[in-house]
Each structure stands twice: as structure tokens, then as C-alpha cells.
Design an enzyme around this catalytic site. Structure first.
Site, short mmCIF file in Angstrom:
data_model
loop_
_atom_site.label_atom_id
_atom_site.label_comp_id
_atom_site.label_asym_id
_atom_site.label_seq_id
_atom_site.Cartn_x
_atom_site.Cartn_y
_atom_site.Cartn_z
N GLY A 31 0.82 -1.21 0.00
CA GLY A 31 0.00 0.00 0.00
C GLY A 31 0.85 1.26 0.00
O GLY A 31 2.03 1.22 -0.36
N HIS A 37 4.85 2.32 -7.69
CA HIS A 37 3.88 1.21 -7.71
C HIS A 37 2.97 1.31 -8.93
O HIS A 37 2.63 0.31 -9.56
CB HIS A 37 2.98 1.24 -6.47
N GLY A 147 9.87 -3.67 -8.37
CA GLY A 147 10.72 -2.53 -8.74
C GLY A 147 12.19 -2.85 -8.56
O GLY A 147 12.58 -3.55 -7.61
O1 PAF Z 1 8.39 -4.24 -1.77
C1 PAF Z 1 7.41 -4.36 -1.03
O2 PAF Z 1 6.53 -3.49 -0.93
C2 PAF Z 1 7.27 -5.61 -0.18
O3 PAF Z 1 8.50 -6.06 0.28
C3 PAF Z 1 6.48 -6.75 -0.88
C4 PAF Z 1 7.24 -7.25 -2.10
C5 PAF Z 1 5.10 -6.26 -1.26
C6 PAF Z 1 6.34 -7.94 0.09
O4 PAF Z 1 5.62 -7.58 1.24
#
Ligand code: PAF
Length: 282
Positions: A31, A37, A147
Site C-alpha cells: 500500500g 507502484h 521494482g
Molecule cells: O516491496 C514491497 O513493498 C514488499 O517487500 C512486498 C514485495 C510487497 C512484500 O511484502
């Protein structure tokens, strides 16, 4: 966009998307979604099969002294952002679903999970590898997007998928940066104005060091000077190292044959915030 909050809802929604479109692309997140993202979700959508994104702040990857309770949460904003990017399904599991009562299985990774973040955050990659393995098993995607900003995490996940023979491809996506070069991160919001103004120096220094090491010169004196430059600018440098990209093993100099695989990785603290960044060399 559909929203699944239980495993039954997820399985029903994934089965119908898979039946209609022949595959699924997956973006795991915690989130607090930013442009980085969103780029992952847009790439997943552009792959031609429906995109599923998860939002789960994974307690197993935070140590007791870390910022789990302070980790930014904005479910409504995140869902709106996913929808705007063309995401087909959001998966929002709760802790009891991800870690059922009596759970006794975790995924321990050596190799690329050792050193660097592995040293700085004991247990962190066990948490990441465990939650991603569970998420892959729940969503059963054909490919998943990560990423390059978290370079070591990306290599750890690639290793897990190869070693456990999981039937999906891992796609690394280049780091998305602010206009001044600072790598986007959910934690950047905790920088004060002075720290925020200093922060882009990390990427600038990485870029100039990468340029200097590309010709194969011995890395350590250049790295030592760069660490001193960052310290003088106000960073508490945790590490700045030249490594082999996939294995994260330190290398003394970039050999012409490995130029494409060499990576410069850095973590430095500014005030309360640990900034991570990396660039390719060569
Ligand atoms: O990169 C992230 O945000 C977290 O490490 C992930 C890959 C969602 C695992 O919780």
C-alpha cells in the site's frame, strides 16, 4: 475493479479472470502507493492479461524495532489509484489469512539474501520471501512485477522462484524517480524539508561513481571517497558497494565481461529515514 478480502473471494475472482483472459499478472504491494507502484501496475496491465494487485503490510518483514505500526496506510486512496491504473482485482488479505493459526513454515533464502539489507535487517528477507511465496500460491499469476529500487529484494524473489520451481516469471521494472533524481519510496514522506533537499545527492553520487567504475578501475578508493562525500552532505552511510547484480556478491572492479551485470548499491540514513538506491554500472 473487483476487491477481494477473503481467500474464497480471491479464488473466485482469479478463476473467472483467468477463464476469460487466459492468464494473470500480479503486483504485490504494502500500500501507500506512489508513482513507482503505479508504474508496476501499468506494466502489468500492458502485458495483455488482467492485473491483480495485493495490499498487505506484512508483519513478518518488520523487526520489533522497525516501523510496522507507523507504516503509512491509505486504503481508499490506494484502491482509487489501482483502479485508475487499470488494475482488475485488488487483494486485501488480513493477517490471519496470511499467517493461519499454528503456521510453522517460512521461506529462508541464503545467497543473495545475505549481506547488505540481510545484515542490516535480520529476518527481513525471510518475511519477504515467505509472504511472496504465499501470495504467488494464492493468486497463481503467470508473472509478477517488482521494482528495481529494491534491487536485493528483486534478486531474492528471482532466486526463490527458481529454487522452488514456481511457475511464474519475475519482471524487474526500472526505478521511478522524482524530477531531482530521488528514488520514489513510501518512506520519503518522513523526510523534513532540509533532508528532502539533501536526499537527491545519493543518486547523484551513485551516478558519478558508476561512471568512474565503468572502465574497470579498482572500486574501493572511489567508493571510500564517495562514502566520505555523502557523510559530509549529512548522510549516515550504511553501505555503498559494487556487487555482482544477481548474486549481490561484492566485486573489486568491473570486468569488461561483467559490465552489464555489475550494480552499485547503497543505503544511507538521512534523519529517521533509510534511503535505498542502486544503479547499473557499465
Ligand atoms: O516491496 C514491497 O513493498 C514488499 O517487500 C512486498 C514485495 C510487497 C512484500 O511484502
Amino acid at each position: 475493479m473487483r476487491i477481494a478480502r477473503t481467500l474464497t473471494e480471491l479464488r473466485t475472482a482469479c478463476a473467472s479472470l483467468r477463464a476469460d483472459f487466459g492468464g494473470l499478472a500480479f503486483v504485490p504491494t504494502m500500500g501507500a502507493l506512489h508513482e513507482g507502484h503505479k508504474t508496476l501496475v501499468r506494466e502489468a496491465v500492458a502485458s495483455g492479461v488482467p492485473a491483480v494487485a495485493s495490499i498487505f503490510v506484512n508483519p513478518l518483514q518488520f523487526a520489533a524495532n522497525e516501523d510496522l505500526s507507523r507504516y503509512p496506510r491509505d486504503e481508499a486512496g490506494d484502491l482509487a489509484a489501482l483502479e485508475a491504473c487499470g488494475c482488475s482485482l485488488a487483494w486485501l488479505p488480513d493477517v490471519a489469512t496470511m499467517y493461519p493459526a499454528g503456521e510453522a513454515t517460512t521461506v529462508h533464502v541464503s545467497g543473495p539474501a545475505e549481506r547488505w539489507e540481510g545484515d542490516a535487517r535480520p529476518g527481513h528477507f525471510r518475511g519477504v520471501a515467505t509472504v511472496c511465496t504465499k501470495l504467488f500460491g494464492q493468486v497463481r499469476p503467470d508473472r509478477a512485477y517488482f521494482g528495481e529500487k529494491d534491487w536485493q529484494q528483486l534478486q531474492v524473489i528471482k532466486r526463490v522462484v527458481a529454487d522452488l520451481l514456481l511457475p511464474l516469471a519475475i519482471v524487474g521494472v526500472p526505478t521511478v524517480r522524482e524530477a531531482d533524481g530521488l528514488a520514489m519510496s513510501s518512506r520519503n514522506r518522513y523526510l523534513n524539508a532540509t533532508e528532502r533537499a539533501t536526499a537527491p545527492a545519493l543518486y547523484r553520487v551513485l551516478g558519478s561513481v558508476a561512471g568512474m567504475l565503468a572502465d574497470g578501475r579498482v572500486a574501493e578508493p572511489v567508493l571510500a571517497a564517495a562514502r566520505a562525500e555523502l557523510a559530509a552532505a549529512g548522510f549516515a552511510v550504511d553501505y555503498l558497494a559494487l556487487v555482482d547484480g544477481p548474486t549481490l556478491a561484492p566485486i573489486a572492479a568491473v570486468a569488461p565481461t561483467e559490465a552489464a551485470g555489475a550494480r552499485l548499491i547503497a543505503t544511507a540514513k538521512l534523519g529517521p529515514v533509510r534511503l535505498l538506491d542502486n544503479v547499473g554500472v557499465g
